[in-house]
Write an enzyme that holds these catalytic residues in place. Sequence first.
Site, mmCIF file in Angstrom:
data_model
loop_
_atom_site.group_PDB
_atom_site.id
_atom_site.type_symbol
_atom_site.label_atom_id
_atom_site.label_comp_id
_atom_site.label_asym_id
_atom_site.label_seq_id
_atom_site.Cartn_x
_atom_site.Cartn_y
_atom_site.Cartn_z
ATOM 1 N N PHE A 64 0.177 2.299 -4.238
ATOM 2 C CA PHE A 64 1.464 1.405 -5.102
ATOM 3 C C PHE A 64 1.738 0.517 -3.976
ATOM 4 C CE2 PHE A 64 2.254 4.685 -8.245
ATOM 5 C CZ PHE A 64 1.466 4.348 -8.701
ATOM 6 N N HIS A 65 1.013 -0.134 -3.349
ATOM 7 C CA HIS A 65 1.200 -0.709 -1.790
ATOM 8 C C HIS A 65 0.425 -1.997 -1.465
ATOM 9 C CE1 HIS A 65 1.997 3.683 0.176
ATOM 10 N NE2 HIS A 65 2.781 2.711 -0.475
ATOM 11 N N PRO A 66 0.325 -2.656 -2.511
ATOM 12 C CA PRO A 66 -0.159 -4.127 -2.454
ATOM 13 C C PRO A 66 0.472 -5.092 -1.323
ATOM 14 C CG PRO A 66 1.136 -4.081 -4.196
ATOM 15 C CD PRO A 66 1.003 -2.491 -3.471
#
Length: 549
Positions: free
Chosen positions: A484-486
């Site tokens: 969850f690190h875009p």
Amino acid sequence: MADQEFDYIVVGAGTAGCLLANRLSADPANRVLLIEAGGRDNYHWIHIPVGYLYCIDNPRTDWRFRTEPDPGLNGRSLIYPRGKTLGGCSSINGMLYIRGQARDYDGWAELTGDDAWRWENCLPDFMRHEDHHRLDAPGQADAAHRDFHGHGGEWRVEKQRLSWQVLDDFATAAVEAGIPRTEDFNRGDNEGVDYFEVNQRKGWRWNTSKAFLRGAETRGNLTLWHSSQVLGLELQQREGGEPRCTGVRVERGGEEVVARAGREVILAAGAIGSPQLLQLSGIGPADLLAEHEIPVAVDLPGVGENLQDHLQIRSVYRVSGAKTLNTMANSLVGKAKIGLEYALRRSGPMSMAPSQLCAFTRSSDDYVHPNIEYHVQPLSLEAFGQPLHDFPAITASVCNLNPTSRGTVRIRSADPRQAPAIAPNYLSTPEDRKVAADSLRVTRRIAVQPAFARYSPEEVKPGLEYQSDDDLARLAGDIGTTIFHPVGTAKMGRDDDPMAVVDSRLRVRGVRGLRVVDASVMPTITSGNTNSPTLMIAEKAAGWILVGE
């Protein structure tokens, strides 16, 4: 509703937007509008740390995006959580306080030609809003803590309120495997193993809504519109010159209203939302806009390109003679004890961040800096949202900190209510596949060390029968999931970089009165979790905006 006038409009009340609204409205002369598509953060599971389990993929708090089927994941599609509430992703994320490595920011300075992004010039921006537990008793804090951490700011950083013997022993095994112990991951070189520090206050999640809006929301010059979706940007074309962004179109209370900005519109809608809004407004790749019959205001080919993310590869080890959450939470009595401990002490499993133990190290001797990160948990399950296994186990997830794969975010239509197509393109380069294979070998090397071997660990996922580079890379595609690190979809860069969307001061190229201030501006992903770096970006940007830079 009549059109309304403000000095600054901030789109998105997430990690960056809450800080920006606070800083810009601190001067009572500034009229500031903060717009959030989601509702208030009054859902109880937002505030109980373990509640991320009930916030992710929940339409009340999450946009519920999904990726396109990904060739690197052997055709799988992943859930792609993005916060849809006040506080944004800080209301549903892992609460882990990690800044990254000094080389990340020095690299940004080289890519942008602006020394403002060097580590030594970013450190004060991290410290400005920090309230670090190590400085609660100043007399006990050594010089290193004072030199690298702040106190009295809005962003609380605390130790976790739990411990697990099996994780303590995994940490010792990591040391036996050659990873040094550390007491601080946030001094510019994060190599080592220790427990994560978390953004919590006394066992409650500390999101950016609590941190930056609670006091500021009562200011007469700050207006908050929640449950209001921005449909597009208002652009005023100027003959012979660049267009100017004069405001935004908003769906609010079932009506469409135009909010106008006398000075600037600031997009803080995140690495998915910001490029989507730019494209919908005619700012983006001309061919994509033409495909959806959107008039081209500014041809910026980099909008929605350069997507980067951390892909985690989960190794599950069944253990013997260890207390894990699998065994504690798989009975009514165990669940009752967990609930009682949290009710009485705000500690125990309900105070857990999604990951507890952290390690930064190298996947191989080819790297001179840590290039992989571990998130280790005293639990296991088949996939997010599924029940815990019925046997004691831990999960050691490892991610490539500096992936070379690049993906895209592209609108599917001119309808702002339709989710964009998100294609991370994971494991699409030989380098990333090699790091994936090597990182699984590092996990195995830790697991056989004496401190952890006493639990007779059995590798359930991916399984010891997989040994070759090709086998392990293929398995990484089978079991890898986003962490969850875009970032990176509206990257900053030099004037001669045709893919740069914003300049080094985060102003959108070719448009006056418009900035992007969120994780999308990162030209390269940070070597660690991305929430706190996003706050630093917002802190730095607020300073520039207030002086008109």
